[in-house]
Motif scaffolding. Structure first.
Motif, PDB file in Angstrom:
ATOM      1  N   GLY A 177      61.917  39.441  47.651  1.00  0.00           N
ATOM      2  CA  GLY A 177      63.273  39.087  47.278  1.00  0.00           C
ATOM      3  C   GLY A 177      63.414  38.420  45.924  1.00  0.00           C
ATOM      4  O   GLY A 177      64.531  38.128  45.493  1.00  0.00           O
ATOM      5  N   ASP A 178      62.312  38.177  45.224  1.00  0.00           N
ATOM      6  CA  ASP A 178      62.386  37.580  43.899  1.00  0.00           C
ATOM      7  C   ASP A 178      62.860  38.632  42.891  1.00  0.00           C
ATOM      8  O   ASP A 178      62.567  39.819  43.026  1.00  0.00           O
ATOM      9  CB  ASP A 178      61.019  37.047  43.458  1.00  0.00           C
ATOM     10  N   THR A 179      63.606  38.186  41.887  1.00  0.00           N
ATOM     11  CA  THR A 179      64.045  39.098  40.829  1.00  0.00           C
ATOM     12  C   THR A 179      63.328  38.765  39.532  1.00  0.00           C
ATOM     13  O   THR A 179      62.960  37.614  39.278  1.00  0.00           O
ATOM     14  CB  THR A 179      65.567  38.991  40.602  1.00  0.00           C
ATOM     15  N   LEU A 180      63.133  39.781  38.718  1.00  0.00           N
ATOM     16  CA  LEU A 180      62.500  39.597  37.420  1.00  0.00           C
ATOM     17  C   LEU A 180      63.043  40.656  36.475  1.00  0.00           C
ATOM     18  O   LEU A 180      63.592  41.668  36.907  1.00  0.00           O
ATOM     19  CB  LEU A 180      60.975  39.688  37.509  1.00  0.00           C
ATOM     20  N   ASN A 181      62.899  40.389  35.189  1.00  0.00           N
ATOM     21  CA  ASN A 181      63.334  41.366  34.191  1.00  0.00           C
ATOM     22  C   ASN A 181      62.471  42.614  34.282  1.00  0.00           C
ATOM     23  O   ASN A 181      61.254  42.526  34.471  1.00  0.00           O
ATOM     24  CB  ASN A 181      63.231  40.777  32.793  1.00  0.00           C
ATOM     25  N   ARG A 182      63.088  43.768  34.113  1.00  0.00           N
ATOM     26  CA  ARG A 182      62.315  45.009  34.123  1.00  0.00           C
ATOM     27  C   ARG A 182      61.253  44.992  33.034  1.00  0.00           C
ATOM     28  O   ARG A 182      60.122  45.433  33.239  1.00  0.00           O
ATOM     29  CB  ARG A 182      63.241  46.212  33.936  1.00  0.00           C
ATOM     30  N   LEU A 183      61.619  44.539  31.836  1.00  0.00           N
ATOM     31  CA  LEU A 183      60.670  44.413  30.740  1.00  0.00           C
ATOM     32  C   LEU A 183      60.299  42.945  30.568  1.00  0.00           C
ATOM     33  O   LEU A 183      61.164  42.070  30.655  1.00  0.00           O
ATOM     34  CB  LEU A 183      61.265  44.958  29.448  1.00  0.00           C
ATOM     35  N   GLN A 184      59.056  42.702  30.302  1.00  0.00           N
ATOM     36  CA  GLN A 184      58.585  41.330  30.171  1.00  0.00           C
ATOM     37  C   GLN A 184      58.748  40.794  28.754  1.00  0.00           C
ATOM     38  O   GLN A 184      58.013  39.909  28.315  1.00  0.00           O
ATOM     39  CB  GLN A 184      57.126  41.239  30.633  1.00  0.00           C
ATOM     40  N   PHE A 185      59.703  41.342  28.041  1.00  0.00           N
ATOM     41  CA  PHE A 185      60.086  40.842  26.722  1.00  0.00           C
ATOM     42  C   PHE A 185      61.562  41.151  26.523  1.00  0.00           C
ATOM     43  O   PHE A 185      62.129  42.015  27.181  1.00  0.00           O
ATOM     44  CB  PHE A 185      59.251  41.482  25.599  1.00  0.00           C
ATOM     45  N   ASN A 186      62.183  40.401  25.646  1.00  0.00           N
ATOM     46  CA  ASN A 186      63.593  40.610  25.349  1.00  0.00           C
ATOM     47  C   ASN A 186      63.758  41.817  24.434  1.00  0.00           C
ATOM     48  O   ASN A 186      62.900  42.095  23.592  1.00  0.00           O
ATOM     49  CB  ASN A 186      64.196  39.372  24.706  1.00  0.00           C
ATOM     50  N   VAL A 187      64.871  42.533  24.577  1.00  0.00           N
ATOM     51  CA  VAL A 187      65.137  43.739  23.794  1.00  0.00           C
ATOM     52  C   VAL A 187      66.355  43.493  22.907  1.00  0.00           C
ATOM     53  O   VAL A 187      67.417  43.113  23.401  1.00  0.00           O
ATOM     54  CB  VAL A 187      65.397  44.953  24.695  1.00  0.00           C
ATOM     55  N   TYR A 188      66.191  43.730  21.604  1.00  0.00           N
ATOM     56  CA  TYR A 188      67.270  43.504  20.643  1.00  0.00           C
ATOM     57  C   TYR A 188      67.662  44.818  19.966  1.00  0.00           C
ATOM     58  O   TYR A 188      66.811  45.665  19.686  1.00  0.00           O
ATOM     59  CB  TYR A 188      66.821  42.518  19.565  1.00  0.00           C
TER      60      TYR A 188
END
Length: 252
Positions: A177-188
């Motif tokens: 049930g934990d959520t996390l970003n699909r990518l492990q870095f920010n996308v600009y």
């Protein structure tokens, strides 16, 4: 193929050196050496440069067109990211499945420049971006570098990029049930000056090295950027082909 030569040209004289130079001018110490290149047109072309070198693979088969389509997992993603995909989705949404419009025409309809179903035109580009973003997120997860896009369909980027970025910035979950970003870095979006400034700034701060008077710069933010080609697909391919030929001659 042409997409390989395209990304090689962008790595030598296009997107990669341009971003690194912009970062220097902005006072950032961050520099990039990996680049994914996509060509949007009749198909979903792809090439990869790692540490300044074109990745040819062991079988000259570095491709992503055959990744699964987000909406139909037994269908290749290229059926959602190509000129034919735009034509199909426009036809499905508008109800005019017999139309003979090309992507350029659909873009002009979205812009209100010629008659047509504007809602269907915009939806076609939004769906294109969503499906592309899904496949691109898979590829960049393995390479952790910048992304550059070329090809005629980039002319409709303002309708494509919002859904593409939304997909790449989406969430996933664990069975617990934990959520996390699909990518492990920010996308600009590096074509957006405000986002570029945020990208350049990062979370940089100075840290004092314990037991010394030395100060080092530390930036913990993991981040990548995506941009459209500034030098054009044909120019990038020409530069890539010439440079690749020279590299083969020099290697003998």
């Amino acid at each position: 193929n042409d997409a390989d030569l395209y990304v090689f040209g962008e790595a030598i004289a296009g997107a990669l050196p341009d971003v690194n130079e912009r970062l220097k001018k902005a006072g950032s110490k961050k520099q990039y050496k990996n680049l994914l290149g996509y060509t949007w047109g009749t198909g979903f072309g792809f090439g990869m440069v790692i540490d300044g070198r074109l990745n040819q693979g062991d079988n000259s088969c570095v491709e992503t067109f055959c990744l699964p389509h987000k909406d139909y997992h037994d269908v290749i993603v290229e059926e959602g990211v190509a000129a034919r995909a735009l034509r199909r989705v426009y036809g499905e949404v508008s109800g005019d499945t017999e139309h003979e419009l090309e992507p350029y025409d659909i873009c002009r309809i979205a812009e209100g420049q010629i008659p047509g179903n504007k809602e269907a035109a915009i939806k076609a580009f939004e769906k294109f971006g969503e499906i592309a973003g899904d496949a691109m997120a898979t590829a960049v997860t393995l390479t952790d570098g910048l992304i550059v896009i070329g090809g005629g369909i980039t002319g409709a980027r303002k309708y494509i990029m919002p859904s593409l970025l939304k997909e790449m910035r989406s969430k996933m979950r664990t069975l617990g049930g934990d959520t996390l970003n699909r990518l492990q870095f920010n996308v600009y979006d590096l074509d957006d000056e405000v986002q570029f400034q945020q990208f350049a700034r990062g979370e940089s701060r100075e840290l004092k090295v314990y037991g010394t008077d030395k100060v080092v710069n530390y930036d913990p933010e993991k981040r990548i950027g995506i941009m459209t080609s500034a030098i054009g697909g044909s120019n990038a391919i020409s530069i890539g082909a010439y440079s690749f030929a020279l590299s083969k001659i020099d290697g003998k």
